[in-house]
Design a protein around this motif. Structure first.
Motif, mmCIF file in Angstrom:
data_model
loop_
_atom_site.group_PDB
_atom_site.id
_atom_site.type_symbol
_atom_site.label_atom_id
_atom_site.label_comp_id
_atom_site.label_asym_id
_atom_site.label_seq_id
_atom_site.Cartn_x
_atom_site.Cartn_y
_atom_site.Cartn_z
ATOM 1 N N PHE A 255 0.803 -1.163 -0.090
ATOM 2 C CA PHE A 255 -0.059 0.006 0.255
ATOM 3 C C PHE A 255 0.823 1.467 0.149
ATOM 4 C CE2 PHE A 255 -2.961 -3.160 2.278
ATOM 5 C CZ PHE A 255 -3.939 -3.280 1.206
ATOM 6 N N LEU B 174 -3.203 7.247 3.565
ATOM 7 C CA LEU B 174 -4.073 6.378 2.971
ATOM 8 C C LEU B 174 -3.283 5.482 2.068
ATOM 9 C CD1 LEU B 174 -6.781 9.041 1.837
ATOM 10 C CD2 LEU B 174 -7.002 7.213 3.487
ATOM 11 N N PRO B 175 -3.824 4.178 1.973
ATOM 12 C CA PRO B 175 -3.139 3.122 1.265
ATOM 13 C C PRO B 175 -3.699 3.269 -0.448
ATOM 14 C CG PRO B 175 -5.356 2.412 2.305
ATOM 15 C CD PRO B 175 -5.209 3.826 2.462
ATOM 16 N N VAL B 176 -2.818 3.014 -1.032
ATOM 17 C CA VAL B 176 -3.072 2.789 -2.602
ATOM 18 C C VAL B 176 -2.296 1.442 -3.137
ATOM 19 C CG1 VAL B 176 -2.889 3.657 -4.772
ATOM 20 C CG2 VAL B 176 -2.988 5.174 -2.742
ATOM 21 N N LEU B 177 -3.209 0.629 -3.688
ATOM 22 C CA LEU B 177 -2.642 -0.702 -3.832
ATOM 23 C C LEU B 177 -1.826 -0.864 -5.042
ATOM 24 C CD1 LEU B 177 -3.334 -3.712 -3.236
ATOM 25 C CD2 LEU B 177 -5.250 -3.737 -4.816
ATOM 26 N N ARG C 268 -10.566 -5.080 7.046
ATOM 27 C CA ARG C 268 -9.604 -4.635 8.430
ATOM 28 C C ARG C 268 -9.718 -5.602 9.433
ATOM 29 N NH1 ARG C 268 -10.536 1.765 9.062
ATOM 30 N NH2 ARG C 268 -9.865 2.484 7.097
ATOM 31 N N PRO D 3 -15.327 -4.439 6.329
ATOM 32 C CA PRO D 3 -14.718 -3.889 4.951
ATOM 33 C C PRO D 3 -13.992 -2.537 4.994
ATOM 34 C CG PRO D 3 -17.218 -4.238 4.572
ATOM 35 C CD PRO D 3 -16.751 -4.290 6.088
ATOM 36 N N CYS D 4 -12.996 -2.581 4.380
ATOM 37 C CA CYS D 4 -11.996 -1.250 4.483
ATOM 38 C C CYS D 4 -12.500 -0.339 3.746
ATOM 39 C CB CYS D 4 -10.473 -1.696 4.169
ATOM 40 S SG CYS D 4 -9.292 -0.077 4.144
ATOM 41 N N PRO D 5 -12.746 0.783 4.368
ATOM 42 C CA PRO D 5 -13.603 1.971 3.509
ATOM 43 C C PRO D 5 -12.413 2.818 2.688
ATOM 44 C CG PRO D 5 -13.237 2.578 5.844
ATOM 45 C CD PRO D 5 -12.892 1.147 5.748
ATOM 46 N N ASP D 6 -11.128 2.588 3.072
ATOM 47 C CA ASP D 6 -10.061 3.257 2.099
ATOM 48 C C ASP D 6 -9.791 2.757 1.032
ATOM 49 O OD1 ASP D 6 -9.952 5.426 4.283
ATOM 50 O OD2 ASP D 6 -8.240 4.395 5.100
ATOM 51 N N LEU D 7 -10.169 1.685 0.662
ATOM 52 C CA LEU D 7 -9.998 0.818 -0.586
ATOM 53 C C LEU D 7 -11.023 0.370 -1.429
ATOM 54 C CD1 LEU D 7 -6.926 -1.408 0.876
ATOM 55 C CD2 LEU D 7 -6.600 0.449 -0.757
ATOM 56 N N LEU D 8 -11.284 0.503 -2.743
ATOM 57 C CA LEU D 8 -12.489 0.123 -3.251
ATOM 58 C C LEU D 8 -12.391 -1.491 -3.771
ATOM 59 C CD1 LEU D 8 -12.823 3.339 -5.113
ATOM 60 C CD2 LEU D 8 -14.226 2.765 -3.477
ATOM 61 N N PRO D 9 -13.273 -2.008 -4.271
ATOM 62 C CA PRO D 9 -13.279 -3.336 -4.665
ATOM 63 C C PRO D 9 -12.223 -3.385 -5.938
ATOM 64 C CG PRO D 9 -15.567 -2.579 -4.688
ATOM 65 C CD PRO D 9 -14.808 -1.404 -4.482
ATOM 66 N N VAL D 10 -11.246 -4.527 -5.949
ATOM 67 C CA VAL D 10 -10.272 -4.571 -6.822
ATOM 68 C C VAL D 10 -10.857 -5.473 -7.987
ATOM 69 C CG1 VAL D 10 -7.829 -5.520 -7.022
ATOM 70 C CG2 VAL D 10 -8.721 -4.705 -4.891
ATOM 71 N N VAL D 11 -10.992 -4.993 -9.292
ATOM 72 C CA VAL D 11 -11.413 -5.667 -10.038
ATOM 73 C C VAL D 11 -10.209 -6.255 -11.140
ATOM 74 C CG1 VAL D 11 -12.791 -5.428 -12.387
ATOM 75 C CG2 VAL D 11 -13.628 -4.563 -10.221
ATOM 76 N N SER E 157 -7.229 6.450 -2.673
ATOM 77 C CA SER E 157 -7.964 5.516 -3.901
ATOM 78 C C SER E 157 -9.327 5.966 -3.763
ATOM 79 C CB SER E 157 -7.944 4.053 -3.304
ATOM 80 O OG SER E 157 -6.572 3.858 -3.101
ATOM 81 N N HIS F 185 -19.306 1.351 0.595
ATOM 82 C CA HIS F 185 -18.795 2.721 0.107
ATOM 83 C C HIS F 185 -19.991 3.536 -0.694
ATOM 84 C CE1 HIS F 185 -15.099 0.331 -0.341
ATOM 85 N NE2 HIS F 185 -14.441 1.391 0.022
ATOM 86 N N GLN G 11 -11.156 -0.181 -7.422
ATOM 87 C CA GLN G 11 -9.797 0.347 -6.957
ATOM 88 C C GLN G 11 -8.519 0.702 -8.003
ATOM 89 O OE1 GLN G 11 -8.710 0.948 -3.874
ATOM 90 N NE2 GLN G 11 -6.636 1.326 -4.395
#
Lengths: 489, 484, 95
Positions: free
Chosen positions: A26, A52-55, A82, A280-288, B235, C54, C60
């Protein structure tokens, strides 16, 4: 199958694999091993307020590659949760991990057992998560304190969770080794066990033979060698059976195995009573992960160990055994193929790679990637053995020279004057001289029964090699000697 | 000078009517003189501000200076400012000096703004009255025995008292709009993801959003243009075209469909507030807008859903404050658990502790589905209410909060009484929608706020409506007694 | 909704917040009041409703695997409560 009369063993593994990315999962801090404490822990890794995290894209791709390698379903939409708990090496007070929607779903790994049979071990899933830092309990700091190094915090991991499909330490170790072979072959992990690049948690339970009901299991955490795993399983299985046979019961607990003292103990920390409160981690969105990405990664997936072993047999004519050893280790197989290209002799190269080289690397605890003798150099040496320029015995001397940095095989042979004499005229003369100088030995040979004469040849060989300072080509000398002695009969 | 809007200040600076140094000194003097009465500003960065003002004057002299060059502003103390204490209103971070800037801070620096200091706030943005700040409550410039609202009470009071022409703020459940309403200024919470959250200390990550506070909608448009950005470091920041918010301010609102939700005019709404809001609706109708009765049936569930989701996220977000890496650490911890539990008991105030405990409860084994799971479903219902409403109308209008500013301590010991203060603002955070508050009247000499809720990324339209309203009303020009 | 004192103690342990004996009754009461508020959720009919975590739909973004953060230990540890030899110090951790 290892079985203790009356009891069946059930083993499942959770394997943490550090991904070979350049940076954290991250943050853009380096993951290089061995840096000074906290020099690779940036504001994000330290959980500074507002960060904040960025994947990391590469981490996602590596996880998908693992999924493809074990023929698993790929989570086209995965998500991070989390996992909340307090520990000084966990800077945010939660670990960002995947629970509900992991990136890798069900898969399969085939293991080979010593008796030649194979067995399928099912993968339950594999998920992406971040590693924690390290707590040091002893060091150059105030006593009564622990020192926290967060360089490792945020290193990307995949946690591979198996089904409880293993029934012995042998199977568990075979599975662990197979995973090691897979992740190093596809290049997603450096496989350096001593640096913690792969760590194993072993879930063990026993049940009366044939029973359907699983026994209470214990989890032994953080094993970082195959040897420790084997010892620890044997010990834990014995402990559980002893306990049960004495009428006791197994407590579900987390255990720690100490490889040095070969003892295990229960972790009586409060961890047991923890409630991780995943959400669910609110700082990260679903990873597609798109089909296109999956197909690209599939197309470019490096050769898997099973395929490579089969190819080694077919392409190089290696035995199954040799192909298995060389093909299962990513580093060794690359080394072998590079060396063979140079040497032109696969069989001899296989022998040297698995023999002299492996033994030497092993005794000095050097990985093949850092071998002082490069694959090209070993290939060059083997080429000289193959074309009879030097004998096998001399080759060992040359190998030593390459190891200590004296140069290539040809340079060392030249510098030390080790080149084998293969000029048949010179050799004939040499043999004739030795025979003439040792009439007693010749007479002895002639008077010996034909059946036992062969044993006498060694004496002549020794004399001839001595006279040639070891540089005579032994095969040629053998032929000439046999011919000349025959003439005297 | 303190009565000029940002738009006017920009013109003055660019025409050299006054310099940034003069302007900056003017506001620094006002802060020095008046802030003791309000406690709105908790850190003044006079030296840095004057240095920045000198630099701004040079850029202005050279020509081609950026939009807000030389304009003084204040930042809410939730935004990390490199080298300047960022406390988030908490003892926990009383000694915290970040080595980095929030993206919002960075954006204002790029635009040439001059930072005068940092504003007071409810601790970790948890509160609606500014009474939870470690630095003491902020007083409402309209009536100093009343609260300014919260959590951005310092920013709102500072703008109302003309200690700065504008301030940044954040809104998790109403923390921009409610204090803007109570202090008689204009404040805007953008669409979730419009403004980067990098460097903004998290309360509830899926609800937090930064926005501007100023006296007019026109100024908010200028400020939002500066704040809005796509940020790779966040993000959840969204890649969506950024409108020219100033360009559409003067569009006609003739034919605009204004939704009026019946649920926002129900029991509990103060009569005077209702009258002021209804008058505002009539004023807009007179400008050609059309009022449409709508319903947001799940509105009543927004406060309960919020008080599960926000504390749940906060309980994890605030775990990092453990006395190990930065911030407060208790004296002589006897062991690790003592270090944690005493640092957190001493470093966090009562309201923050309460929310951490509530969040922990709602996520714990056995309660997760009933609370957190259920709240996230209700969140969906609330979002759907709005989606359906916006199929019929362009904007939704109603009161910002149930009543004007209340007296310190008047909400008593029951936390729920305070939580109901955000009854009209919370739903937009749950849905991620933009909302703003503009002054629309006075009750007992205290301001009343009109809330404008827009569809996703419709900030330009909201600002247009607010600006048109401010063209025909004077409420935004009123100043507290002794100020103007 | 009534929350029991033992539950508060368990929460306080999980959240690592020491609660003073003298305030526990008050903490319990006020927390109970909030839980009563959130219990209104139970009346909502949410059958078949998908939970959302969200407010916005979106996926992401991924970062290239390039080192962008260099060693900042000195600056980051300058604000740390207790460090030595580049390590953050805490009371000895017993596993």
């Amino acid at each position: 199958m290892q079985s203790i009369s009356g009891w069946d063993t059930v083993i499942g593994l959770e394997v943490h694999v550090q991904l070979a990315t350049k940076t954290k999962i991250f943050s853009g801090a380096s993951t290089a091993f061995g840096a000074e404490p906290n020099t690779q822990a940036c504001a994000i890794d330290l959980a500074m307020p507002g960060t904040l995290p960025v994947l990391n894209k590469q981490a996602v791709h590596y996880a998908v590659m693992f999924g493809l390698a074990v023929d698993a379903e790929i989570g086209k939409e995965s998500a991070f949760e989390r996992k909340n708990y307090f520990y000084p090496d966990l800077p945010k007070g939660y670990q960002t991990t995947q629970l509900e929607k992991p990136i890798v779903g069900r898969g399969n790994v085939e293991i080979q057992l010593a008796d030649g049979s194979t067995k399928n071990i099912r993968i339950h899933h594999a998920h992406l998560e971040e590693d924690a830092g390290k707590s040091l309990h002893e060091g150059d700091f105030r006593s009564g304190t622990s020192g926290i190094d967060l360089n490792r915090a945020g290193t990307p991991l995949i946690e591979i969770v198996s089904e409880p499909d293993m029934t012995s330490a042998e199977e568990a170790v075979a599975f662990a080794k197979k995973l090691h072979s897979i992740v190093t072959s596809i290049g997603i992990c450096d496989g350096e066990m001593s640096q913690g690049s792969m760590r194993f948690d072993v879930n063990i339970s026993v049940k009366p033979s044939g029973s359907d009901k699983l026994g209470t299991r214990t989890e032994t955490k953080n094993l970082n060698s195959f040897k420790f795993m084997e010892e620890c399983i044997a010990q834990e299985v014995d402990r559980q059976i002893d306990l049960l046979e004495d009428g006791g019961s197994i407590t579900q607990e987390t255990r720690l195995y100490n490889g040095e003292t070969k003892t295990a103990r229960s972790m009586r920390s409060k961890e047991e009573a923890n409630d991780y409160r995943y959400f669910p981690c609110p700082d990260l969105l679903p990873v597609v992960v798109t089909d296109e990405t999956i197909e690209t990664l599939r197309r470019n997936l490096p050769e898997l160990p099973d395929a490579r072993q089969a190819r080694f047999v077919k392409q190089y004519g290696l035995s199954d055994y040799d192909a298995d050893i060389l093909g299962s280790d990513a580093g060794m197989s690359v080394y072998f193929e590079t060396a063979t290209e140079k040497s032109g002799n696969a069989k001899l190269t296989a022998n040297w790679t698995m023999g002299e080289l492996a033994a030497r690397l092993n005794s000095e605890a050097i990985s093949i990637a850092n071998s002082p003798v490069s694959a090209e150099q070993l290939g060059g040496l083997i080429a000289r053995i193959a074309d009879n320029s030097i004998s096998g015995k001399m080759a060992k001397e040359v190998f030593e020279g390459i190891w200590t940095g004296e140069g290539s095989a040809d340079e060392i042979i030249e510098a030390r004057g080790l080149k084998q004499v293969s000029d048949s005229g010179a050799l004939e003369q040499m043999v004739a001289d030795v025979l003439a100088a040792n009439q007693a030995m010749v007479d002895d040979y002639i008077n010996t029964d034909q059946a036992k004469r062969k044993k006498k040849l060694g004496g002549f060989m020794g004399q001839i090699m001595k006279a040639s300072k070891g540089q005579a080509n032994p095969q040629q000398v053998n032929q000439i000697l046999a011919k000349k002695l025959n003439e005297l009969l | 000078m303190y009565n000029l809007t940002i738009a006017e200040l920009v013109r003055g600076l660019q025409s050299k009517a006054f310099s940034s140094v003069e302007l900056t000194q003017h506001f620094l003097d006002r802060i020095a003189a008046l802030n003791p009465d309000y406690n709105a500003v908790i850190t003044v960065t006079a030296d840095q501000a004057l240095k920045a003002a000198i630099a701004a004057d040079k850029r202005l002299a050279a020509g081609g200076a950026p939009a807000l060059c030389g304009v003084p502003i204040l930042h809410k103390d939730i935004f990390c400012t490199k080298g300047v204490r960022t406390s988030c209103g908490s003892k926990m971070l009383d000694n915290f000096i970040p080595p980095y800037n929030a993206t919002v801070v960075e954006n204002f620096e790029q635009a040439g703004a001059v930072v005068l200091g940092k504003t007071n706030m409810d601790e970790f943005a948890m509160g609606s009255s500014n009474e939870t700040s470690f630095y003491g409550p902020v007083k409402n410039p309209w009536s100093t025995d009343c609260v300014p609202g919260g959590s951005s009470g310092g920013s709102a009071a500072a703008v109302a008292a003309r200690l700065a022409p504008a301030a940044t703020a954040t809104d998790t459940g109403g923390s921009i709009r409610q204090p803007a309403a109570l202090c008689g200024i204009t404040g805007l919470k953008p669409t979730y993801g419009r403004v980067s959250r990098w460097g903004m200390i998290a309360f509830a990550s899926s609800l937090d959003q930064a926005g501007p506070m100023a006296r007019t909608a026109e100024d908010c448009a200028l400020l939002l243009s500066c704040m809005a950005s796509l940020d790779d470091k966040d993000s959840t920041s969204i890649d969506h075209k950024i409108d020219d918010y100033s360009a559409s301010l003067n569009n006609s609102i003739k034919g605009l469909k204004i939704g009026v939700p019946s649920e926002y005019f129900s029991e509990g709404l103060d009569k005077g507030t209702e009258q002021a809001v209804r008058q505002a609706l009539s004023d807009l109708e007179a400008q050609g807008a059309e009022l449409v009765d709508i319903s947001l049936p799940n509105s009543g569930l927004s406060v309960p859903a919020y008080y599960v989701i926000a504390p749940a996220e906060a309980s994890a977000n605030l775990s990092r404050f453990d006395g190990v890496k930065y911030g407060y650490r208790c004296e002589d911890p006897k062991d690790l658990q003592d270090l944690y539990s005493r640092t957190r008991a001493e470093g966090f105030g009562e309201e923050v502790q309460r929310r951490i405990l509530i969040g922990t409860y709602c996520l714990s084994a056995g309660y997760y589905q009933a609370y957190y799971g259920k709240a996230q479903q209700v969140r969906q219902l609330i979002r759907q209410d709005f989606t359906q409403a916006f199929e019929q109308v362009d904007v939704i209008l109603g009161p910002t909060c149930p009543s004007p500013a209340f007296k310190f301590g008047s909400k008593g010991d029951d936390p729920v009484a305070m939580y109901l203060e955000d009854i009209y603002t919370i739903a937009t955070n749950l849905a991620g929608l933009p909302g703003m508050s503009v002054p629309c009247g006075m009750v007992d000499n205290k301001p009343v706020g009109l809330q404008i809720i827009g569809n996703y990324f419709d900030e330009a339209l909201m600002l247009n409506v607010a600006h048109q309203y401010q063209q025909v009303t004077h409420w935004h020009n009123l100043a507290p007694e002794g100020i103007a | 909704m009534n929350i029991k004192r033992q539950e508060i103690e368990k929460l306080a342990t999980l959240a690592r917040i020491a609660i003073d004996e003298s305030t526990i009754a008050e903490v319990t009461e006020r927390l109970g009041s909030v839980l009563e508020l959130v219990d209104q959720l139970q009346a909502a009919d949410t059958s078949g409703v998908e939970a959302i975590s969200h407010p916005m739909q979106g996926t992401q973004r991924l970062r290239e695997d390039e080192v962008t953060e260099l060693n900042q230990r000195q600056a980051l540890q300058a604000i740390a409560p207790d460090t030595e030899e580049g390590l953050f110090l805490v009371p000895k951790v017993i596993e």
